[in-house]
Design an enzyme around this catalytic site. Structure first.
Site, PDB file in Angstrom:
ATOM      1  N   GLU A  11       0.812  -1.222   0.000  1.00  0.00           N
ATOM      2  CA  GLU A  11       0.000   0.000   0.000  1.00  0.00           C
ATOM      3  C   GLU A  11       0.844   1.271   0.000  1.00  0.00           C
ATOM      4  O   GLU A  11       0.359   2.330  -0.364  1.00  0.00           O
ATOM      5  CB  GLU A  11      -0.939  -0.001   1.220  1.00  0.00           C
ATOM      6  CG  GLU A  11      -1.992  -1.099   1.117  1.00  0.00           C
ATOM      7  CD  GLU A  11      -2.759  -1.329   2.410  1.00  0.00           C
ATOM      8  OE1 GLU A  11      -3.930  -1.690   2.333  1.00  0.00           O
ATOM      9  OE2 GLU A  11      -2.170  -1.150   3.505  1.00  0.00           O
ATOM     10  N   GLY A  77     -12.421  -4.825   2.371  1.00  0.00           N
ATOM     11  CA  GLY A  77     -13.445  -5.749   1.910  1.00  0.00           C
ATOM     12  C   GLY A  77     -14.760  -4.994   1.709  1.00  0.00           C
ATOM     13  O   GLY A  77     -15.199  -4.277   2.603  1.00  0.00           O
ATOM     14  N   MET A 182      -9.070  -2.761   8.766  1.00  0.00           N
ATOM     15  CA  MET A 182      -8.544  -2.984  10.111  1.00  0.00           C
ATOM     16  C   MET A 182      -7.802  -1.782  10.712  1.00  0.00           C
ATOM     17  O   MET A 182      -7.205  -1.919  11.780  1.00  0.00           O
ATOM     18  CB  MET A 182      -7.627  -4.227  10.091  1.00  0.00           C
ATOM     19  CG  MET A 182      -8.372  -5.464   9.609  1.00  0.00           C
ATOM     20  SD  MET A 182      -7.356  -6.961   9.461  1.00  0.00           S
ATOM     21  CE  MET A 182      -6.976  -7.256  11.176  1.00  0.00           C
ATOM     22  N   GLU A 183      -7.841  -0.631  10.034  1.00  0.00           N
ATOM     23  CA  GLU A 183      -7.074   0.526  10.526  1.00  0.00           C
ATOM     24  C   GLU A 183      -7.815   1.858  10.503  1.00  0.00           C
ATOM     25  O   GLU A 183      -7.522   2.745  11.326  1.00  0.00           O
ATOM     26  CB  GLU A 183      -5.782   0.712   9.701  1.00  0.00           C
ATOM     27  CG  GLU A 183      -4.822  -0.457   9.729  1.00  0.00           C
ATOM     28  CD  GLU A 183      -5.149  -1.527   8.693  1.00  0.00           C
ATOM     29  OE1 GLU A 183      -5.908  -1.217   7.744  1.00  0.00           O
ATOM     30  OE2 GLU A 183      -4.679  -2.672   8.827  1.00  0.00           O
ATOM     31  N   ASP A 206     -11.562  -7.459  -1.892  1.00  0.00           N
ATOM     32  CA  ASP A 206     -12.366  -8.679  -1.680  1.00  0.00           C
ATOM     33  C   ASP A 206     -13.761  -8.259  -1.244  1.00  0.00           C
ATOM     34  O   ASP A 206     -14.026  -7.075  -1.043  1.00  0.00           O
ATOM     35  CB  ASP A 206     -11.713  -9.582  -0.617  1.00  0.00           C
ATOM     36  CG  ASP A 206     -11.494  -8.850   0.701  1.00  0.00           C
ATOM     37  OD1 ASP A 206     -10.416  -8.473   0.989  1.00  0.00           O
ATOM     38  OD2 ASP A 206     -12.410  -8.597   1.440  1.00  0.00           O
TER      39      ASP A 206
END
Ligand code: SAH
Length: 255
Positions: A11, A77, A182-183, A206
């Protein structure tokens, strides 16, 4: 100075490759790079995965580099069935979905004295949507997969890779979330508490369903290309003076 953070090597490496006059330093086992990106002073760091890593990295960047604005860029996602890999989500809000004080009658994501949903900076959101349009004609339609869509809405963050339909439906229904990662919320909360404007930009890797792990691995590279192309337009535009008549970002208010 603009602060830019990504979680994983994939990233940040495309942005790193475009930086000049780079100086690096390491704090809390995290590498920070300071330099110029197409004329804009930036600090860039790879936080590592998850809310704790994102929080530590964000606070260190704020304390040491004194950025005026912050952007987090990466993959996520998607939570709606019609979304496709590579689609871009610009967060209007972020929420820490795994904050759970429901035992005390609170709603999921709510903690005492803190907002449940944190609003991203409307001006940066507006600049990000303009950057999408600028990238769309030149690069986003010019690769080997479907032209991406742009969506604005809530991004739900938690310390878990979501790969089941029940959780993805719950996130959609409980928070009206478009994507999970997740961040973003940890980053956003940290910026918010420090009084800094921030944005979270995510390309979908995803669909957070049962096939998500394999999809994530197959699509990570492609998705990172899309978020990079947007960042490549957004970084130089992020700190410029706003011209009169220029598009303003949307205003959202959540009680
Ligand atoms: N490759 C890693 C794990 C990646 S975790 C390993 O070796 O263990 C997934 C990363 O992409 C996180 O940084 C998260 O922000 C994002 N992400 C993409 N899809 C996600 C999903 N379905 N659920 C949660 N996070 C997701």
């Amino acid at each position: 100075m603009l602060g830019v953070i990504g979680a994983m090597t994939e990233e940040v490496q495309l942005m790193r490759a475009q930086m000049t006059d780079v100086t690096t330093s390491t704090h809390a086992q995290t590498e920070f790079m300071q330099g110029t990106y197409k004329g804009t002073e930036i600090a860039l760091a790879q936080s590592g995965i998850g809310k704790v890593n994102a929080t530590i990295c964000t606070q260190i960047m704020i304390d040491l580099f004194k950025p005026k604005k912050m952007v987090f860029s990466g993959v996520a996602g998607g939570l709606l069935p019609n979304m496709r890999v590579g689609d871009i989500i610009v967060a209007s809000h972020v929420v820490q979905y795994d904050m759970d004080l429901t035992a005390f009658g609170r709603r999921h994501g709510e903690s005492p004295g803190r907002d449940r949903l944190i609003e991203c900076d409307p001006d940066l959101v507006g600049r990000a949507t303009a950057a999408f349009d600028a990238a769309y004609d030149t690069v986003l339609t010019n690769n080997d997969f479907q032209p991406p869509s742009l969506m604005l809405g809530t991004v739900a963050s938690g310390d878990r890779f979501v790969q089941d339909t029940d959780t993805l439906r719950w996130l959609q229904r409980e928070f009206a979330a478009l994507a999970t990662e997740m961040e973003g919320a940890a980053f956003g909360y940290t910026c918010h508490l420090n009084g800094l404007p921030f944005a979270v930009i995510r390309a979908l890797s995803d669909g957070a369903s049962e096939t998500a792990t394999g999809d994530f691995e197959d699509n990570l590279h492609k998705a990172c290309q899309n978020s990079f192309h947007l960042m490549d337009k957004l970084i130089p535009a992020s700190m410029s003076e706003r011209r009169s008549g220029e598009r303003r970002g949307p205003e959202f208010r959540v009680a």
